[in-house]
Design a protein around this motif. Structure first.
Motif, PDB file in Angstrom:
ATOM      1  N   ALA A 198       0.834  -1.210   0.000  1.00 42.33           N
ATOM      2  CA  ALA A 198       0.000   0.000   0.000  1.00 42.33           C
ATOM      3  C   ALA A 198       0.866   1.257   0.000  1.00 42.33           C
ATOM      4  N   GLU A 199       2.021   1.181   0.642  1.00 41.06           N
ATOM      5  CA  GLU A 199       2.955   2.311   0.611  1.00 41.06           C
ATOM      6  C   GLU A 199       3.577   2.470  -0.776  1.00 41.06           C
ATOM      7  N   ALA A 200       3.877   1.330  -1.400  1.00 43.82           N
ATOM      8  CA  ALA A 200       4.515   1.368  -2.716  1.00 43.82           C
ATOM      9  C   ALA A 200       3.590   1.916  -3.791  1.00 43.82           C
ATOM     10  N   ASP A 201       2.281   1.590  -3.694  1.00 45.96           N
ATOM     11  CA  ASP A 201       1.356   2.043  -4.740  1.00 45.96           C
ATOM     12  C   ASP A 201       0.660   3.362  -4.399  1.00 45.96           C
ATOM     13  N   GLY A 202       1.063   3.981  -3.293  1.00 45.03           N
ATOM     14  CA  GLY A 202       0.564   5.309  -2.987  1.00 45.03           C
ATOM     15  C   GLY A 202      -0.698   5.375  -2.157  1.00 45.03           C
TER      16      GLY A 202
END
Length: 399
Positions: A63-67
């Protein structure tokens, strides 16, 4: 002229009170820095955050990687993650749909931590329960109804400086022609998810205000607090009430406003004897009030053994007696006597706020276990009153 038989006059008592004020001022100077705001420094690593949110560490990182979630803060020197704040954990819960809020059709829990005896741990239970529920993601409001304002102080406010009884406490609400709702007094706290209606010594005047209103007004004035809570209840899952340790107008209003009660009771002869008297007085009083304002019921009423010391044989004897006499009414969890609670309170902290090496001691871990057990058991009782949680409770094997 001084009477030699009674050498202590009102002037001496006033001087004694003034000297006591000096001590209080010095204590407050030590604990309350000028213009300083209390902050929550607790951080959670990704493993703990995933447990709190109910999702895997990989799901959080994805979720952090995809914003969908912001990148966590990093130490500028080491480049390592500094951990997540409670506000950031709640943001994760929001993204993943795991916030435990009640549904709109569920009743807000209005829980009073009530005992007419002082020194039984009311404020300790109130503060730690509020923070436990906040850690779980619930929306909590704490209403300090006690003019001694211990709970207000624990949440970082100086009652003598930061709180105006005519603007910030319940006092104006209890006055004739006072505000229609309690929104005016709500304050955000440094704990995400916890709001506070504070108190200070001026709230004591509300006792006289109540008595005067009952004498001159028609209607059931003691349900005024209940109406005020209803005006803000849509914003919260749980509203905790910390009443004064006395049978007065505010305490009676709390009994009328609450829909659940937890009664702290240390297992010693004097304190438990006082608790027995409290239960008898509460029963008689509620029956009397029901004749005028209608009957009030509660979702649950539980007795919590507090300040339990396993090293004291008398405590063990009385606790066994309490379990035998109140088999369905005692909380299974026990809040044991712990220096950790006293040491934290000396710095106007809760056990949940202790960080660093002090949070890794065995004493801290044991105390945290006791507090978590109390919070967890009360949390289940609360969830049982919410129909929207019943399916999840059945899946957990609780219902």
């Amino acid at each position: 002229m001084t009477n030699p038989d009674f050498p202590i006059t009102l002037d001496e008592i006033e001087a004694l009170a003034s000297r006591a004020d000096v001590v209080i001022d010095r204590l407050r100077e030590r604990l309350f820095a000028p213009d300083a705001e209390k902050r929550l420094d607790v951080r959670f690593n990704v493993r703990t955050a995933s447990e709190m949110v109910g999702r895997t560490e990989k799901a959080i990182r994805d979720a952090e990687a995809d914003g969908r979630l912001p990148e966590p803060e990093k130490d500028p020197n080491t480049g390592r993650r500094t951990g997540y704040s409670l506000a950031e954990v709640n943001r994760m819960r929001e993204v993943f749909g795991t916030l435990p809020h009640r549904a709109p059709g569920d009743p807000a829990t209005v829980l009073a931590v009530q005992n007419f005896k002082g020194g039984v741990g009311k404020s300790t239970v109130t503060v730690h329960l509020a923070q436990y529920l906040a850690l779980k993601g619930y929306r909590v409001c704490v209403i300090d109804c006690d003019s001694q304002a211990s709970t207000t102080s624990m949440f970082g406010l100086n009652p003598d400086v930061d709180v105006n009884e005519n603007e910030d406490t319940l006092y104006p609400f209890f006055q004739h022609g006072g505000p229609a709702s309690l929104h005016y007094a709500l304050r955000a706290t440094y704990w995400p998810g916890v709001a506070l209606i504070p108190a200070n010594l001026g709230l004591y005047d509300a006792e006289y205000e109540f008595a005067a209103r009952i004498m001159r007004e028609e209607g059931f004035v003691l349900d005024r607090l209940r109406a005020g809570i209803e005006s803000i209840s849509d914003q919260f899952d749980v509203i905790l009430l910390d009443p004064p340790p006395a049978l007065g107008m505010i305490s009676l209003s709390v009994l009328r406003a609450a829909n659940a009660l937890v009664v702290p009771a240390p297992p010693n002869n004097i304190d438990f004897g006082s608790t027995a008297h409290f239960l008898r007085m509460m029963s008689a009083t509620l029956q009397e009030l029901a004749e005028h304002g209608g009957a009030r019921g509660y979702h649950f009423v539980k007795v919590l053994a507090t300040k339990m010391n396993d090293q004291k044989g008398a405590h063990q004897v009385i606790k066994r007696m309490m379990d035998a006499v109140f088999p369905q009414d005692m909380l299974q969890a026990v809040l044991k006597d712990s220096a950790e609670i006293d040491n934290a309170a000396a710095n106007l902290q809760s056990v949940y706020e202790i960080t660093g090496p002090a949070a890794r001691t065995e004493t801290h871990k044991r105390c945290r276990t006791y507090l978590d057990a109390v919070g967890r058991e009360i949390e289940v009782l609360i969830r049982k009153t919410w129909p929207s949680h019943h399916a999840a409770l059945r899946k957990e094997g609780i219902l």
